[in-house]
Design a protein around this motif. Sequence first.
Motif, PDB file in Angstrom:
ATOM      1  N   UNK A 216       0.867  -1.487   0.184  1.00  0.00           N
ATOM      2  CA  UNK A 216      -0.012  -0.014   0.016  1.00  0.00           C
ATOM      3  C   UNK A 216       0.799   1.220  -0.026  1.00  0.00           C
ATOM      4  N   UNK A 217       2.277   1.082  -0.348  1.00  0.00           N
ATOM      5  CA  UNK A 217       2.918   2.434  -0.751  1.00  0.00           C
ATOM      6  C   UNK A 217       2.398   2.832  -2.061  1.00  0.00           C
ATOM      7  N   UNK A 218       2.558   4.062  -2.340  1.00  0.00           N
ATOM      8  CA  UNK A 218       1.873   4.657  -3.530  1.00  0.00           C
ATOM      9  C   UNK A 218       2.696   5.850  -4.245  1.00  0.00           C
ATOM     10  N   UNK A 219       2.391   5.878  -5.610  1.00  0.00           N
ATOM     11  CA  UNK A 219       3.205   6.810  -6.328  1.00  0.00           C
ATOM     12  C   UNK A 219       2.280   7.626  -7.034  1.00  0.00           C
ATOM     13  N   UNK A 220       2.494   9.097  -7.034  1.00  0.00           N
ATOM     14  CA  UNK A 220       1.606   9.807  -7.986  1.00  0.00           C
ATOM     15  C   UNK A 220       2.565  10.705  -8.827  1.00  0.00           C
ATOM     16  N   UNK A 221       2.117  11.611  -9.578  1.00  0.00           N
ATOM     17  CA  UNK A 221       2.728  12.441 -10.278  1.00  0.00           C
ATOM     18  C   UNK A 221       1.758  14.000 -10.235  1.00  0.00           C
ATOM     19  N   UNK A 222       2.807  14.955 -10.136  1.00  0.00           N
ATOM     20  CA  UNK A 222       2.194  16.370 -10.239  1.00  0.00           C
ATOM     21  C   UNK A 222       2.319  16.658 -11.899  1.00  0.00           C
ATOM     22  N   UNK A 223       1.248  17.202 -12.528  1.00  0.00           N
ATOM     23  CA  UNK A 223       1.142  17.542 -13.647  1.00  0.00           C
ATOM     24  C   UNK A 223       0.382  18.752 -13.936  1.00  0.00           C
ATOM     25  N   UNK A 224       0.799  19.472 -15.135  1.00  0.00           N
ATOM     26  CA  UNK A 224      -0.053  20.765 -15.344  1.00  0.00           C
ATOM     27  C   UNK A 224      -1.210  20.303 -16.413  1.00  0.00           C
ATOM     28  N   UNK A 225      -2.324  20.886 -16.102  1.00  0.00           N
ATOM     29  CA  UNK A 225      -3.575  20.651 -17.061  1.00  0.00           C
ATOM     30  C   UNK A 225      -3.614  21.939 -18.067  1.00  0.00           C
ATOM     31  N   UNK A 226      -4.666  21.716 -19.026  1.00  0.00           N
ATOM     32  CA  UNK A 226      -4.668  22.659 -19.862  1.00  0.00           C
ATOM     33  C   UNK A 226      -4.441  24.239 -19.708  1.00  0.00           C
ATOM     34  N   UNK A 227      -5.084  24.606 -18.424  1.00  0.00           N
ATOM     35  CA  UNK A 227      -5.054  25.833 -17.925  1.00  0.00           C
ATOM     36  C   UNK A 227      -3.939  26.338 -17.077  1.00  0.00           C
ATOM     37  N   UNK A 228      -2.817  25.121 -17.140  1.00  0.00           N
ATOM     38  CA  UNK A 228      -1.609  25.652 -16.402  1.00  0.00           C
ATOM     39  C   UNK A 228      -1.643  25.354 -14.862  1.00  0.00           C
ATOM     40  N   UNK A 229      -2.766  24.752 -14.119  1.00  0.00           N
ATOM     41  CA  UNK A 229      -2.865  24.534 -12.892  1.00  0.00           C
ATOM     42  C   UNK A 229      -2.226  23.046 -12.518  1.00  0.00           C
ATOM     43  N   UNK A 230      -1.677  22.841 -11.361  1.00  0.00           N
ATOM     44  CA  UNK A 230      -1.183  21.409 -11.151  1.00  0.00           C
ATOM     45  C   UNK A 230      -2.317  20.653 -10.578  1.00  0.00           C
ATOM     46  N   UNK A 231      -2.382  19.620 -11.005  1.00  0.00           N
ATOM     47  CA  UNK A 231      -3.098  18.386 -11.045  1.00  0.00           C
ATOM     48  C   UNK A 231      -2.404  17.062 -10.496  1.00  0.00           C
ATOM     49  N   UNK A 232      -3.241  16.415  -9.656  1.00  0.00           N
ATOM     50  CA  UNK A 232      -2.475  14.941  -9.103  1.00  0.00           C
ATOM     51  C   UNK A 232      -2.760  13.803 -10.237  1.00  0.00           C
ATOM     52  N   UNK A 233      -1.980  13.163 -10.406  1.00  0.00           N
ATOM     53  CA  UNK A 233      -2.406  11.888 -11.114  1.00  0.00           C
ATOM     54  C   UNK A 233      -1.817  10.569 -10.476  1.00  0.00           C
ATOM     55  N   UNK A 234      -2.760   9.955 -10.110  1.00  0.00           N
ATOM     56  CA  UNK A 234      -2.147   8.497  -9.268  1.00  0.00           C
ATOM     57  C   UNK A 234      -1.714   7.464 -10.034  1.00  0.00           C
ATOM     58  N   UNK A 235      -0.448   7.020  -9.963  1.00  0.00           N
ATOM     59  CA  UNK A 235       0.232   6.050 -11.117  1.00  0.00           C
ATOM     60  C   UNK A 235       0.145   4.663 -10.520  1.00  0.00           C
ATOM     61  N   UNK A 236      -0.199   4.272  -9.246  1.00  0.00           N
ATOM     62  CA  UNK A 236      -0.454   3.140  -8.508  1.00  0.00           C
ATOM     63  C   UNK A 236      -1.649   3.107  -7.756  1.00  0.00           C
ATOM     64  N   UNK A 237      -1.897   1.713  -7.646  1.00  0.00           N
ATOM     65  CA  UNK A 237      -2.915   1.296  -6.868  1.00  0.00           C
ATOM     66  C   UNK A 237      -2.793   0.930  -5.424  1.00  0.00           C
ATOM     67  N   UNK A 238      -3.382   1.253  -4.531  1.00  0.00           N
ATOM     68  CA  UNK A 238      -2.912   0.677  -3.200  1.00  0.00           C
ATOM     69  C   UNK A 238      -3.602  -0.885  -3.142  1.00  0.00           C
ATOM     70  N   UNK A 239      -2.663  -1.896  -2.817  1.00  0.00           N
ATOM     71  CA  UNK A 239      -3.086  -3.293  -3.070  1.00  0.00           C
ATOM     72  C   UNK A 239      -3.563  -3.746  -1.728  1.00  0.00           C
ATOM     73  N   UNK A 240      -4.728  -3.146  -1.394  1.00  0.00           N
ATOM     74  CA  UNK A 240      -5.319  -3.634  -0.154  1.00  0.00           C
ATOM     75  C   UNK A 240      -6.116  -4.880  -0.062  1.00  0.00           C
ATOM     76  N   UNK A 241      -6.518  -5.691   1.051  1.00  0.00           N
ATOM     77  CA  UNK A 241      -7.188  -6.675   0.864  1.00  0.00           C
ATOM     78  C   UNK A 241      -8.721  -6.676   0.489  1.00  0.00           C
ATOM     79  N   UNK A 242      -9.240  -5.116   0.672  1.00  0.00           N
ATOM     80  CA  UNK A 242     -10.792  -5.167   0.297  1.00  0.00           C
ATOM     81  C   UNK A 242     -10.903  -4.917  -1.232  1.00  0.00           C
ATOM     82  N   UNK A 243     -10.104  -4.604  -1.984  1.00  0.00           N
ATOM     83  CA  UNK A 243     -10.280  -4.785  -3.505  1.00  0.00           C
ATOM     84  C   UNK A 243     -10.760  -5.890  -3.924  1.00  0.00           C
ATOM     85  N   UNK A 244     -11.461  -6.093  -4.822  1.00  0.00           N
ATOM     86  CA  UNK A 244     -12.377  -7.071  -5.333  1.00  0.00           C
ATOM     87  C   UNK A 244     -11.302  -8.490  -5.449  1.00  0.00           C
TER      88      UNK A 244
END
Length: 468
Positions: A216-244
Amino acid sequence: MGCCVSTSSRSTCSSGSHGEPQAVSPTCFEIGFRGTKRTIRTFSDHAIALQNLPSVPNRIFANGKSRTSCIFTQQGRKGINQDAMIVWEDFMPEDVTFCGVFDGHGPQGHLVAHKVRDALPLKLLSSMHSNQSRQHESGGSCFKGSSKKSAGRDSDKDGFAEDGSNFLWREAFMKAYKAMDKELRSHPNLDCFCSGSTAVTVVKQGHNLFMGYIGDSRAIMGSKDSNGSMVAVQLTVDLKPDLPREAERIRKCKGRVFAMQDEPEVPRVWLPFDDAPGLAMARAFGDFCLKEYGVISIPEFSHRLLTESDQFIVLASDGVWDVLSNEEVVEIVSSAPTRSSAARALVDSAAREWKLKYPTSKMDDCAVVCLFLDGKMDSEQGISSATLQSNHSGNAVESDDGPKSEPCLPRNFTVRTSEECDSYGRVVPAEVHGNAGTENQNWSGLEGVTRVNSLVQLPRFSEERPNP
């Protein structure tokens, strides 16, 4: 604190099972930009003996910074810091960087995390070399993967080369993770029966990003959208036991998935014959008491092409994600006073949020890697509203001219109430077997042991087990 960066240059070799040098044939090892001529370097130039790792150039694993990144970790309130992290620039030729965060748990979790931090990159390097050697011997040419297309190449050939590089990295990640878990199982001095570690690992090669991860460690990315604002992009999934998918696999292997009464938002993995150990993740290195019951070390793998809008990548242990959302992490990193202080600013913010949100719980260890994709570390960032300082104990404090208090940040979906649901779907906990949560259970008396613990208790192994 000082960082462990070596500027020396030593001759290198591969290591055997006991750290002894082994001969390595000089085969093709070019994974980089297509259409550019580079000096061909052999695998022998990059295979490093394990005992010489601290002196490897451009490899950092303690609080500090490198040419393109900064890393920081802080101990929580559960005992020794069980988190580990690494950034290895020049991991391979042709602009390849390796990053990883590892969160240990159990009695020897800190040893497992450090072992994985040191050994897994080498195994990945060896696996990639093995894949390419086999391909070279079969008469195929080396793949040179990159998102940039060279003049004179048609799109079909470019797509083939990129697919080939993606395949090679996928196979390398799978082999390396398998070999890592096998080494832990047979390690003579490291008991991983009830101890283990997560792993989130990233290889940046040119404009390509290859990711392999468990836990359940995670990686995300900070990226700029079309308006130049910073947005978060999740790169990985937390592999926890409640995922189906994870829950289905565990239950098919006779493991049990349910949450304790005093923390219904944290599903855990339990043995079929005892209410132990209560592992809060579905995949991990080690934890061999649960490997026959659905907990695996096979990584999820993904590939992403980077664009000019992508600014930085953040890898962190769950001590950060339990109290900060992806958007908050991107905001903190992008508004840090300097890039070199971004990782520490993020850990300091997480420490404050632990005190605000969970004052009666034990703060978890936090480890952060910030990798800036433009390759610069001297760029001054916008000054944040609060200037951060730290005392000698590593606890965040505020400067005299900063605000005396900060508003409570919204709760992240990874630590949610029983009424909340994450975007991957939540598995309704199965009926608790063995009367879990009754007065006879040990966990009801463990004050402060709540959502922050990856492992609730060690297996007690009842003498009586259900008949097969």
